[in-house]
Design a protein around this motif. Sequence first.
Motif, PDB file in Angstrom:
ATOM      1  N   ALA A 149      -2.630   7.479   3.560  1.00 34.64           N
ATOM      2  CA  ALA A 149      -3.554   6.687   2.742  1.00 34.64           C
ATOM      3  C   ALA A 149      -4.990   6.842   3.248  1.00 34.64           C
ATOM      4  O   ALA A 149      -5.934   6.971   2.455  1.00 34.64           O
ATOM      5  N   ALA A 150      -5.160   6.839   4.576  1.00 33.59           N
ATOM      6  CA  ALA A 150      -6.488   7.019   5.154  1.00 33.59           C
ATOM      7  C   ALA A 150      -7.034   8.408   4.844  1.00 33.59           C
ATOM      8  O   ALA A 150      -8.230   8.574   4.557  1.00 33.59           O
ATOM      9  N   SER A 151      -6.180   9.420   4.870  1.00 37.65           N
ATOM     10  CA  SER A 151      -6.612  10.788   4.567  1.00 37.65           C
ATOM     11  C   SER A 151      -7.039  10.906   3.106  1.00 37.65           C
ATOM     12  O   SER A 151      -8.048  11.554   2.793  1.00 37.65           O
ATOM     13  N   GLY A 160     -16.452  11.967  -4.017  1.00 39.41           N
ATOM     14  CA  GLY A 160     -17.109  11.132  -5.012  1.00 39.41           C
ATOM     15  C   GLY A 160     -16.191  10.632  -6.111  1.00 39.41           C
ATOM     16  O   GLY A 160     -16.662  10.274  -7.194  1.00 39.41           O
ATOM     17  N   VAL A 161     -14.888  10.597  -5.845  1.00 41.01           N
ATOM     18  CA  VAL A 161     -13.918  10.092  -6.827  1.00 41.01           C
ATOM     19  C   VAL A 161     -13.720   8.594  -6.587  1.00 41.01           C
ATOM     20  O   VAL A 161     -13.524   8.161  -5.451  1.00 41.01           O
ATOM     21  N   LEU A 162     -13.781   7.812  -7.652  1.00 42.14           N
ATOM     22  CA  LEU A 162     -13.692   6.360  -7.528  1.00 42.14           C
ATOM     23  C   LEU A 162     -12.244   5.912  -7.392  1.00 42.14           C
ATOM     24  O   LEU A 162     -11.522   5.753  -8.381  1.00 42.14           O
ATOM     25  N   ARG A 163     -11.821   5.736  -6.152  1.00 48.73           N
ATOM     26  CA  ARG A 163     -10.513   5.138  -5.856  1.00 48.73           C
ATOM     27  C   ARG A 163     -10.711   4.258  -4.629  1.00 48.73           C
ATOM     28  O   ARG A 163     -11.294   4.689  -3.633  1.00 48.73           O
ATOM     29  N   THR A 164     -10.226   3.025  -4.713  1.00 45.65           N
ATOM     30  CA  THR A 164     -10.389   2.106  -3.594  1.00 45.65           C
ATOM     31  C   THR A 164      -9.231   2.251  -2.612  1.00 45.65           C
ATOM     32  O   THR A 164      -8.163   2.780  -2.948  1.00 45.65           O
ATOM     33  N   LEU A 165      -9.460   1.737  -1.413  1.00 37.45           N
ATOM     34  CA  LEU A 165      -8.410   1.775  -0.399  1.00 37.45           C
ATOM     35  C   LEU A 165      -7.230   0.906  -0.802  1.00 37.45           C
ATOM     36  O   LEU A 165      -6.076   1.232  -0.488  1.00 37.45           O
ATOM     37  N   ASP A 166      -7.494  -0.190  -1.505  1.00 38.47           N
ATOM     38  CA  ASP A 166      -6.407  -1.052  -1.976  1.00 38.47           C
ATOM     39  C   ASP A 166      -5.531  -0.330  -2.994  1.00 38.47           C
ATOM     40  O   ASP A 166      -4.293  -0.453  -2.971  1.00 38.47           O
ATOM     41  N   GLU A 167      -6.145   0.421  -3.904  1.00 44.51           N
ATOM     42  CA  GLU A 167      -5.374   1.165  -4.900  1.00 44.51           C
ATOM     43  C   GLU A 167      -4.501   2.234  -4.235  1.00 44.51           C
ATOM     44  O   GLU A 167      -3.335   2.405  -4.595  1.00 44.51           O
ATOM     45  N   ILE A 168      -5.082   2.930  -3.282  1.00 41.44           N
ATOM     46  CA  ILE A 168      -4.330   3.982  -2.597  1.00 41.44           C
ATOM     47  C   ILE A 168      -3.194   3.373  -1.780  1.00 41.44           C
ATOM     48  O   ILE A 168      -2.068   3.886  -1.772  1.00 41.44           O
ATOM     49  N   ALA A 170      -1.635   0.563  -2.285  1.00 40.16           N
ATOM     50  CA  ALA A 170      -0.589   0.050  -3.175  1.00 40.16           C
ATOM     51  C   ALA A 170       0.301   1.178  -3.700  1.00 40.16           C
ATOM     52  O   ALA A 170       1.513   0.997  -3.874  1.00 40.16           O
ATOM     53  N   SER A 171      -0.283   2.346  -3.939  1.00 39.22           N
ATOM     54  CA  SER A 171       0.516   3.465  -4.451  1.00 39.22           C
ATOM     55  C   SER A 171       1.470   4.017  -3.392  1.00 39.22           C
ATOM     56  O   SER A 171       2.497   4.607  -3.736  1.00 39.22           O
ATOM     57  N   ILE A 172       1.127   3.832  -2.095  1.00 37.51           N
ATOM     58  CA  ILE A 172       1.999   4.312  -1.021  1.00 37.51           C
ATOM     59  C   ILE A 172       2.875   3.188  -0.481  1.00 37.51           C
ATOM     60  O   ILE A 172       3.794   3.429   0.301  1.00 37.51           O
ATOM     61  N   ASP A 173       2.578   1.950  -0.863  1.00 39.63           N
ATOM     62  CA  ASP A 173       3.313   0.782  -0.395  1.00 39.63           C
ATOM     63  C   ASP A 173       3.086   0.547   1.100  1.00 39.63           C
ATOM     64  O   ASP A 173       4.036   0.385   1.875  1.00 39.63           O
ATOM     65  N   VAL A 174       1.815   0.568   1.500  1.00 38.50           N
ATOM     66  CA  VAL A 174       1.435   0.196   2.857  1.00 38.50           C
ATOM     67  C   VAL A 174       0.374  -0.902   2.764  1.00 38.50           C
ATOM     68  O   VAL A 174      -0.275  -1.069   1.728  1.00 38.50           O
ATOM     69  N   LYS A 175       0.190  -1.642   3.846  1.00 39.60           N
ATOM     70  CA  LYS A 175      -0.795  -2.708   3.852  1.00 39.60           C
ATOM     71  C   LYS A 175      -2.201  -2.132   3.977  1.00 39.60           C
ATOM     72  O   LYS A 175      -2.431  -1.224   4.779  1.00 39.60           O
ATOM     73  N   PRO A 176      -3.155  -2.640   3.173  1.00 37.16           N
ATOM     74  CA  PRO A 176      -4.532  -2.127   3.264  1.00 37.16           C
ATOM     75  C   PRO A 176      -5.130  -2.266   4.663  1.00 37.16           C
ATOM     76  O   PRO A 176      -5.952  -1.439   5.075  1.00 37.16           O
ATOM     77  N   LYS A 177      -4.720  -3.301   5.396  1.00 36.00           N
ATOM     78  CA  LYS A 177      -5.248  -3.485   6.750  1.00 36.00           C
ATOM     79  C   LYS A 177      -4.815  -2.338   7.653  1.00 36.00           C
ATOM     80  O   LYS A 177      -5.616  -1.830   8.456  1.00 36.00           O
ATOM     81  N   ALA A 179      -3.944   0.721   6.614  1.00 31.04           N
ATOM     82  CA  ALA A 179      -4.630   1.922   6.144  1.00 31.04           C
ATOM     83  C   ALA A 179      -6.091   1.928   6.577  1.00 31.04           C
ATOM     84  O   ALA A 179      -6.636   2.976   6.941  1.00 31.04           O
ATOM     85  N   GLY A 180      -6.731   0.754   6.556  1.00 27.42           N
ATOM     86  CA  GLY A 180      -8.114   0.664   7.003  1.00 27.42           C
ATOM     87  C   GLY A 180      -8.269   0.985   8.482  1.00 27.42           C
ATOM     88  O   GLY A 180      -9.230   1.649   8.892  1.00 27.42           O
ATOM     89  N   ARG A 181      -7.317   0.520   9.295  1.00 29.29           N
ATOM     90  CA  ARG A 181      -7.359   0.833  10.722  1.00 29.29           C
ATOM     91  C   ARG A 181      -7.197   2.332  10.953  1.00 29.29           C
ATOM     92  O   ARG A 181      -7.905   2.935  11.769  1.00 29.29           O
ATOM     93  N   SER A 182      -6.278   2.958  10.227  1.00 30.41           N
ATOM     94  CA  SER A 182      -6.086   4.400  10.355  1.00 30.41           C
ATOM     95  C   SER A 182      -7.315   5.165   9.866  1.00 30.41           C
ATOM     96  O   SER A 182      -7.697   6.184  10.459  1.00 30.41           O
TER      97      SER A 182
END
Length: 310
Positions: A149-151, A160-168, A170-177, A179-182
């Motif tokens: 998700a971080a990659s 420049g593609v509009l995708r948020t970390l929350d959307e990514i 959710a699609s992988i089923d990991v917690k945004p926190k 993914a943000g740390r990674s």
Amino acid sequence: MVVTDPDTGELIRKDTGEVISDNALSQEKEWRAFGSEGDADRARTGAPVSLAFHDMGLSTVIGKESTDASGNQIDSATQMRMGRLRMWHSISHSHSPKERSLQQAFTMLSKIKDRLGLPDYVIEKAAYVYRKAQERGLIRGDSIGSVLAASIYTAVRQSGVLRTLDEISASIDVKPKQAGRSYRRIVTELDIKVPMIDHARYIIRIANRLELDERTKRKALELIEQARKKDLLAGRDPIGMAASILYLVNLEEKSYRTQADIAKAAGVTEVTVRNRSKELRNRLDMDSNSRSTLRGQKFPLLNESNTRKD
């Protein structure tokens, strides 16, 4: 006059029968089948090399054909033996933990590409970042999903593609926190230069979902530029700030879109929209005594007298 013998590849002088060359190159199209579909899927070349495959698309595959090179039917015993060889060949390709990790990650990456509608160049960049993170040992201690998700988020930010970390996430089923740390770890350890987020693009995206008119969009862009000049956007969630800006302009234009409508379109909570809106209005009023560019007057107070209850 010179003629070509297609069977032997010889160039022959027609009048004397002299062989001029016996190593002529064929000028015909070289169509072949590279997959299991046979003649139904013939092409000049195979699949291109891609970083999004664990073997970069250069692996050797034992085919599932039931006939030999001469077209004769292969007996059942030979087919069973080839099936066992095919199975062990597949297992031997993913014997190391690194290969298994890449295979699992890029299988997930292929599914995420379809879920989020990401272009091929973003997928290639995400695969490159994941490989670099694996080489530096950054996956150790993290899950494959969070690093992937971080990659992907790094790739979409750079592209420049509009995708948020929350959307990514959710699609992988990991917690945004997680993914943000990674993501912070990858950006720091690999020294990746990530461009600044363009808040204006998020405003346009949310406004289009709400079907707002061009006048509202233009005023929202003017207000976000004011906030940027006063350094009010640093360290803030770009989607929350964009939704709050649209909410302020919505009040000014008296279109009366509720906080719930705007929050739903942006994918944030109503509390975020309400708090960021109050903060923006107060900071803009405190930082300057001049009138706002919107209609030449300050923003109305966010109280019960001029807002609807959600």
